[in-house]
Scaffold this active site. Structure first.
Site, short mmCIF file in Angstrom:
data_model
loop_
_atom_site.label_atom_id
_atom_site.label_comp_id
_atom_site.label_asym_id
_atom_site.label_seq_id
_atom_site.Cartn_x
_atom_site.Cartn_y
_atom_site.Cartn_z
N HIS A 77 80.11 93.10 71.39
CA HIS A 77 81.50 92.48 71.23
C HIS A 77 81.59 92.37 69.61
CE1 HIS A 77 82.10 91.84 75.50
NE2 HIS A 77 81.00 91.12 75.36
N HIS A 116 84.93 92.84 79.45
CA HIS A 116 83.89 93.44 80.22
C HIS A 116 84.62 94.58 81.10
CE1 HIS A 116 82.20 89.45 79.01
NE2 HIS A 116 81.37 90.42 78.34
#
Ligand SMILES: Nc1ncnc2c1ncn2[C@@H]1O[C@H](COP(=O)(O)OP(=O)(O)O)[C@@H](O)[C@H]1O
Ligand SMILES: Nc1ncnc2c1ncn2[C@@H]1O[C@H](COP(=O)(O)OP(=O)(O)O)[C@@H](O)[C@H]1O
Ligand SMILES: [Mg+2]
Ligand SMILES: [Mg+2]
Ligand SMILES: [Mg+2]
Ligand SMILES: [Mg+2]
Lengths: 336, 204, 336, 204
Positions: free
Chosen positions: C57, C223
């Site tokens: 991320h 995700h």
């Protein structure tokens, strides 16, 4: 074409509108034309530095206009040069008597237009303009003899040229001196890239070329220009070593050199992968006795959503180091 | 000659040959040439089509500037430079004699070569224009009519274009191909042939 | 799988090695574990702020450790929580007597491990730890009643929480005060995202889901968690209006509000597209009488090479504004 | 009971059922459960398999800590919390009687529920473990043998797991499915059934 946009023909202008909304403290435009982007903090008596080029490479080119770097940028359509008239308008705005330096990439269209703009500025306004061309892409052509015009393309390494010249201008050096610093930086930087996927120009709507699912192209240009070799995708370490070898042997960089390194993502490649490459660069340069003064890692010169990255290395001396380390603040580049 | 007629023909021919130029430029370049030449000559023409300006030089200069704003690409800017140089050379003139046609296109040539710094034989636009100017000169010296002079130029430009096959590119994107560029025709030289064809149409 | 990496299982550690090489002035690690990342400039007497979460991320989570923001981050595998032991090690390092605040996203694995780490820190070292959870994703669940635990996922809006809490800690506020500021920021931020393409977890080697060539998914999690609706790709303006409507009506934001806006790229989306969205956000909020104090545009919380973006809006008061505007310097976030 | 035998069985069973757990978790979750449970119980077992520690509590605690370091996922951390709570409750003890089996797994239950804050009936691991503890309690009260007590627990856990079909998920990724989660079996409860099966194997 998976892009978040409205009409493709408004892509650049709508992007620019958003940019002025987000960064009113740093940038504005002149000539009633959003494509004539200039600093919102003009510094009187300072040499003005302008760049320009096609869109689709953000942060390049406009992203480096701000404090301590560039003063203006004319903005072309995606992968297209802006016009001489736009460059001329930017030139007029950023000049405050000390003259203007153009720094731009070595592409035909840009060269012709910047030359034309310089003539206009000289002829119509008596502004002295000098130019330095970025031609750092080792993959695009062989080295050039002294005094000869390079046939190499300009890629991410120009960011180092902007940074050093911008700091020199900010230190209120003369046009000749700022040009000298820019030329020194340009002469000392080498870049090489690798592409994994193509990108789509919004108005074209389909990729300009294709690359197999397990292929990469070493040395591809930032508009998809043919590179040195196409082959099976290799490991990060292998790719890094191959690219770095070409860079190092080109200048050449040698034992005892101190350098700055820029690892640049082309658009879709996660920065994690860039750091994996940083690790190997550091190891390789360490073996060669070359020390890294500073790493820059991230997206500095992209090709829309192309996957891949480039490595730029600049050899430093005391002067370049001082200017590289100086503070700067632009919408895309902040250094304390 | 009438500037408006010349540029109207040029605009029409570039539009007609748009896809052909795109295809030619796609082989080595980025394929924009058909778009830039049709858009560019259209802009050039439209900038003067309703003008009552009598100064031939000013008309060419205005057209060149319009071209440079509309299509700031390699060929766009070169064509703008050519038109603007004609403008500078013929400033103050309200008419152009047949005997001056070669001088007019020499000015165009000078504008392009000053901007692009290419030489004849380097597989560019100039390799289409240069033989056309020589042919004009000969035709003028032979005392031919305006239409004959222009037609001679058009034929020579076409031959010049065809002769670019065999030359090695040293400018622009094609240059990166080196020796491999030899077998290709140069798209910029095709533009020169179209330009001289337009000129022939406009004076006939 | 088109990634520049060596062995997938070394992806995270090699990335971290590169990170420490590139930013030695800002970050280091503790416990002999590269995954226990801490500031290189520990400030005595200051409340320590720690975060943590899965990799993939960047800049989230570790990218905000530095001056004026966070003090430590435990780093998990791609999309996996780090361990309580690693969090505990970070906690011990960054505490200097004033206690530690955890700020992290609302995911089961992270919650359980941070709770366990807090118990270890209390039990083994007597360090007082408080926690604030980011749960800003409007798309992931309905709103929560006061005092109830939110079931919303934490996404890019956490950057605002980091920024405000980090500045409060830097101003030497007490743990209770820093927690109060963090909670206020967290309560006032809402986010919504749109995804255009999936991403590939290096160890998995294939996309976790697929999206048709002309499809988008509004509200997808970082995700790849299922969003609100999947549909045909729409224009930038349409997408922006849909996402903003949901955000605005959720808090709700109303006329006269002053806000900060974060437009965040998920990985592969060019920043140009994000600015096109900025333009529309500004227009829409203007119509509602909501004024934007500051825009942040770029990549702040990505999902590897996913294409798409998210919009976060935080309602400001005088206090939050002061802390948001305070300077900060981390490897991925520099503000003067 | 011997801690090593229990965890050896658990590790073997999780590895055997790895793909099944991956498949179950893939339906609603991210499919990692097979990996985390096989890796986690392997790590737990390996951390104590060669230990000459006699303290049952310390063995469980060590195993739990190893699990938490190896697999810091939702279920990994919950299982670690369960093992560590057993460790705390049985600290100082070198033997566990059949009559204490229910208390041992009650401690495990307490560790998991303190960490995860779920309640019975919310379609989690607890819905596999809870009926097993009740069954143990009954079997102990009925004076059954260690093997019988453990087998009763294992059967009950399996039934509890099967009964998760019909429950609505309120925790973890499955919760976002709301009503649609009802028809699915909970993968965490499958782990509970495997854990009790492992226990039954280890005391038989
Ligand atoms: N320096 C130059 N002088 C004259 N003509 C040139 C020069 N460089 C390129 N050209 C011409 O330009 C043509 C390509 O034009 P264009 O498509 O606009 O370029 P690009 O898209 O590659 O920038 C070539 O075929 C060549 O004839
Ligand atoms: N709060 C909780 N308490 C007990 N068990 C839980 C809780 N939340 C989730 N679980 C269990 O965890 C299982 C999923 O575990 P895991 O795959 O590790 O989660 P994820 O990968 O989604 O983080 C679920 O099937 C459920 O049984
Ligand atoms: Mg990008
Ligand atoms: Mg072209
Ligand atoms: Mg990216
Ligand atoms: Mg899972």
């Amino acid at each position: 074409m998976k892009k978040i946009l409205n009409k493709p023909e408004n892509y650049v202008n709508e992007m620019l509108e958003g940019l002025y909304i987000a960064h009113p403290d740093l940038i504005t435009y002149t000539n009633n034309d959003v494509r004539c982007l200039v600093t919102a903090n003009k510094k009187e008596g300072k040499v003005g530095i302008a760049t320009g080029g096609g869109s689709g490479h953000l942060p390049l080119f406009l992203g480096y206009v701000g404090k301590g770097m560039l003063d203006g940028c004319s903005v072309g359509d995606v992968f297209q040069s802006p016009s001489a008239e736009q460059m001329h308008a930017v030139t007029k705005y950023i000049d405050s008597g000390a003259g203007v330096l153009y720094i731009y990439g070595n592409y035909n269209g840009d060269i012709f237009n910047f030359d034309m703009a310089a003539e206009m500025a000289d002829f119509e306004d008596g502004i002295r303009v000098e130019s330095v061309v970025g031609a750092d892409d080792v993959a695009s052509a062989g080295p050039t003899d002294l005094g000869q015009k390079s046939t190499r393309r300009g890629v991410a390494g120009i960011v180092f040229v902007y940074k050093c010249a911008g700091a020199a201008a900010d230190a209120m050096l003369s046009l000749d001196e700022v040009k000298r610093v820019a030329e020194k930086a340009a002469h000392n930087v080498r870049t090489m890239g690798v592409a994994l996927t193509p990108c789509i120009v919004p108005r074209v709507g389909k990729p300009g070329f294709s690359l197999g699912e397990d292929e990469m192209e070493i040395g591809m240009g930032i508009h998809g220009e043919t590179g040195i070799r196409r082959g099976k995708l290799e490991s990060a370490d292998q790719i890094t070593v191959e690219m770095l070898d070409q860079i190092v042997s080109d200048l050449p960089f040698t034992t005892g050199d101190e350098v700055a390194v820029l690892v640049n993502g082309l658009g879709a490649t996660p920065v994690d992968e860039q750091y994996i490459v940083v690790r190997k660069i550091n190891e390789q340069l360490g073996k060669l006795g070359i020390s890294v003064h500073r790493f820059y890692v991230g997206e500095y010169a992209t090709s829309l959503e192309m996957a891949g990255l480039s490595i730029s290395v600049m050899k430093l001396d005391a002067e370049l180091k001082t200017y590289l380390d100086a503070p700067a603040q632009t919408p895309f580049f902040v250094q304390l | 000659m009438i500037v408006q007629d010349f540029l109207a023909s040029a605009s029409a021919l570039m539009t007609e040959n748009r896809d052909r130029l795109i295809d030619m430029d796609s082989v080595v370049g980025d394929g924009d040439l058909g778009l830039t030449m049709s858009d560019g000559f259209k802009a050039a023409y439209e900038s003067i089509k309703e003008s009552d300006e009598q100064d031939v030089g000013k008309l060419f200069y205005t057209a060149g500037k319009a071209m440079s704003v509309a299509v700031p690409s390699t060929m766009g800017t070169l064509m703008a430079s050519g038109l603007m140089q004609v403008g500078k050379t013929f400033k103050g003139r309200t008419e152009v004699q047949t005997t001056e046609y070669a001088a007019l296109f020499q000015a165009y040539f000078d504008g392009v070569s000053a901007r692009g710094k290419a030489k004849v034989g380097e597989k560019t636009f100039l390799d289409g224009l240069f033989p056309a100017i020589s042919a004009m000169q000969e035709a003028i010296e032979a005392g031919m009519s305006a239409a004959q002079v222009a037609q001679a130029a058009s034929d020579a430009a076409q031959k010049g274009f065809e002769a670019t096959q065999g030359m090695i590119a040293v400018h622009g994107r094609a240059a990166t191909r080196g020796e491999a560029s030899r077998q290709l025709l140069d798209p910029g030289a095709a533009v020169a042939a179209l330009l001289m064809k337009a000129f022939a149409q406009s004076v006939s």
